[in-house]
Design a protein around this motif. Structure first.
Motif, PDB file in Angstrom:
ATOM      1  N   UNK A  16       0.825  -1.204   0.000  1.00  0.00           N
ATOM      2  CA  UNK A  16       0.000   0.000   0.000  1.00  0.00           C
ATOM      3  C   UNK A  16       0.863   1.260   0.000  1.00  0.00           C
ATOM      4  N   UNK A  17       1.907   1.280   0.826  1.00  0.00           N
ATOM      5  CA  UNK A  17       2.759   2.463   0.891  1.00  0.00           C
ATOM      6  C   UNK A  17       3.584   2.638  -0.372  1.00  0.00           C
ATOM      7  N   UNK A  18       4.025   1.545  -0.972  1.00  0.00           N
ATOM      8  CA  UNK A  18       4.744   1.644  -2.250  1.00  0.00           C
ATOM      9  C   UNK A  18       3.815   2.234  -3.317  1.00  0.00           C
ATOM     10  N   UNK A  19       2.570   1.764  -3.360  1.00  0.00           N
ATOM     11  CA  UNK A  19       1.607   2.282  -4.340  1.00  0.00           C
ATOM     12  C   UNK A  19       1.319   3.757  -4.097  1.00  0.00           C
ATOM     13  N   UNK A  20       1.190   4.153  -2.829  1.00  0.00           N
ATOM     14  CA  UNK A  20       0.909   5.556  -2.530  1.00  0.00           C
ATOM     15  C   UNK A  20       2.094   6.454  -2.862  1.00  0.00           C
ATOM     16  N   UNK A  21       3.294   6.007  -2.498  1.00  0.00           N
ATOM     17  CA  UNK A  21       4.489   6.805  -2.801  1.00  0.00           C
ATOM     18  C   UNK A  21       4.679   6.926  -4.308  1.00  0.00           C
ATOM     19  N   UNK A  75      -8.460   8.204  -6.290  1.00  0.00           N
ATOM     20  CA  UNK A  75      -9.560   7.513  -5.610  1.00  0.00           C
ATOM     21  C   UNK A  75      -9.035   6.312  -4.830  1.00  0.00           C
ATOM     22  N   UNK A  76      -8.005   5.671  -5.346  1.00  0.00           N
ATOM     23  CA  UNK A  76      -7.456   4.465  -4.708  1.00  0.00           C
ATOM     24  C   UNK A  76      -6.820   4.760  -3.357  1.00  0.00           C
ATOM     25  N   UNK A  77      -6.497   5.990  -3.071  1.00  0.00           N
ATOM     26  CA  UNK A  77      -5.955   6.312  -1.752  1.00  0.00           C
ATOM     27  C   UNK A  77      -6.998   6.037  -0.675  1.00  0.00           C
ATOM     28  N   UNK A  78      -8.283   6.203  -0.994  1.00  0.00           N
ATOM     29  CA  UNK A  78      -9.345   5.926  -0.028  1.00  0.00           C
ATOM     30  C   UNK A  78     -10.008   4.577  -0.277  1.00  0.00           C
ATOM     31  N   UNK A  79     -10.321   4.295  -1.529  1.00  0.00           N
ATOM     32  CA  UNK A  79     -10.994   3.050  -1.890  1.00  0.00           C
ATOM     33  C   UNK A  79     -10.107   2.310  -2.888  1.00  0.00           C
ATOM     34  N   UNK A  80      -9.305   1.382  -2.372  1.00  0.00           N
ATOM     35  CA  UNK A  80      -8.277   0.729  -3.195  1.00  0.00           C
ATOM     36  C   UNK A  80      -8.866  -0.061  -4.346  1.00  0.00           C
ATOM     37  N   UNK A  82     -11.900   0.192  -5.913  1.00  0.00           N
ATOM     38  CA  UNK A  82     -12.537   1.037  -6.922  1.00  0.00           C
ATOM     39  C   UNK A  82     -11.511   1.837  -7.717  1.00  0.00           C
ATOM     40  N   UNK A  83     -10.585   2.490  -7.013  1.00  0.00           N
ATOM     41  CA  UNK A  83      -9.576   3.294  -7.699  1.00  0.00           C
ATOM     42  C   UNK A  83      -8.649   2.459  -8.559  1.00  0.00           C
ATOM     43  N   UNK A  84      -8.234   1.300  -8.046  1.00  0.00           N
ATOM     44  CA  UNK A  84      -7.379   0.416  -8.840  1.00  0.00           C
ATOM     45  C   UNK A  84      -8.092  -0.096 -10.082  1.00  0.00           C
ATOM     46  N   UNK A  85      -9.380  -0.408  -9.933  1.00  0.00           N
ATOM     47  CA  UNK A  85     -10.148  -0.888 -11.085  1.00  0.00           C
ATOM     48  C   UNK A  85     -10.309   0.215 -12.133  1.00  0.00           C
ATOM     49  N   UNK A  86     -10.583   1.444 -11.684  1.00  0.00           N
ATOM     50  CA  UNK A  86     -10.698   2.570 -12.628  1.00  0.00           C
ATOM     51  C   UNK A  86      -9.385   2.762 -13.379  1.00  0.00           C
ATOM     52  N   UNK A  87      -8.277   2.711 -12.639  1.00  0.00           N
ATOM     53  CA  UNK A  87      -6.969   2.874 -13.274  1.00  0.00           C
ATOM     54  C   UNK A  87      -6.713   1.772 -14.294  1.00  0.00           C
ATOM     55  N   UNK A 128      -2.462  -1.209  -5.939  1.00  0.00           N
ATOM     56  CA  UNK A 128      -3.667  -0.931  -5.146  1.00  0.00           C
ATOM     57  C   UNK A 128      -4.664  -2.081  -5.243  1.00  0.00           C
ATOM     58  N   UNK A 129      -4.791  -2.674  -6.431  1.00  0.00           N
ATOM     59  CA  UNK A 129      -5.687  -3.827  -6.577  1.00  0.00           C
ATOM     60  C   UNK A 129      -5.190  -5.021  -5.759  1.00  0.00           C
ATOM     61  N   UNK A 130      -3.883  -5.232  -5.740  1.00  0.00           N
ATOM     62  CA  UNK A 130      -3.318  -6.324  -4.940  1.00  0.00           C
ATOM     63  C   UNK A 130      -3.590  -6.076  -3.457  1.00  0.00           C
ATOM     64  N   UNK A 131      -3.428  -4.842  -3.004  1.00  0.00           N
ATOM     65  CA  UNK A 131      -3.728  -4.497  -1.595  1.00  0.00           C
ATOM     66  C   UNK A 131      -5.182  -4.782  -1.274  1.00  0.00           C
ATOM     67  N   UNK A 132      -6.055  -4.357  -2.149  1.00  0.00           N
ATOM     68  CA  UNK A 132      -7.483  -4.579  -1.928  1.00  0.00           C
ATOM     69  C   UNK A 132      -7.800  -6.063  -1.871  1.00  0.00           C
ATOM     70  N   UNK A 133      -7.231  -6.829  -2.788  1.00  0.00           N
ATOM     71  CA  UNK A 133      -7.484  -8.265  -2.831  1.00  0.00           C
ATOM     72  C   UNK A 133      -6.947  -8.949  -1.577  1.00  0.00           C
TER      73      UNK A 133
END
Length: 143
Positions: A16-21, A75-80, A82-87, A128-133
């Protein structure tokens, strides 16, 4: 002895932190570009004063889809999920449009730049999708 249950949570936190950074500079650069276009639009009445008239709409779609992909990163910063899927969805659409419009057959060094930019944007979306999963999987294992 190390607790095995905390290992997955720690790995998910790292991902998650790698994706955010990774996504922060992409989002910041896109906001700066949007601010510049908005400033031009307000001051001179056009977003891009050097735009060519009669430009086909299909040529405008990849930048729009790229911006929507970056919006998905925000969006993925709050909803991983949804945001990952949009991306992912908009990046796949961008890749397909680029392959249809500009296949990589000649002038590879010049035509590879949009593909490289899309790849740089899609990697945090995948993370972000991996984090969500992993988070979802972890919640189902707790039940």
């Amino acid at each position: 002895m190390k607790n095995i249950n905390n290992t997955g949570d720690c790995i998910t936190r790292w991902i998650r932190w790698i994706a955010r950074i990774w996504s922060f500079p992409i989002i910041a650069y896109s906001l700066i570009m949007l601010a510049g276009y908005t400033w031009n639009w307000v001051t001179i009445g056009k977003a891009d004063p050097y735009a060519v008239e009669g430009y086909p709409f299909v040529e405008v779609l990849p930048p729009i889809f790229t911006f929507l992909s970056v919006l998905g990163l925000g969006i993925a910063w709050s909803w991983e999920g949804l945001g990952g899927a949009i991306t992912l969805v908009f990046n796949i659409a961008t890749f397909l449009l680029l392959l249809i419009q500009r296949p990589i057959t000649h002038e590879f060094s010049r035509l590879a730049i949009p593909y490289i930019i899309s790849t740089v944007i899609v990697i945090p979306g995948i993370l972000f999708m991996v984090c969500w999963w992993r988070s979802k999987k972890r919640l189902t294992l707790r039940k």
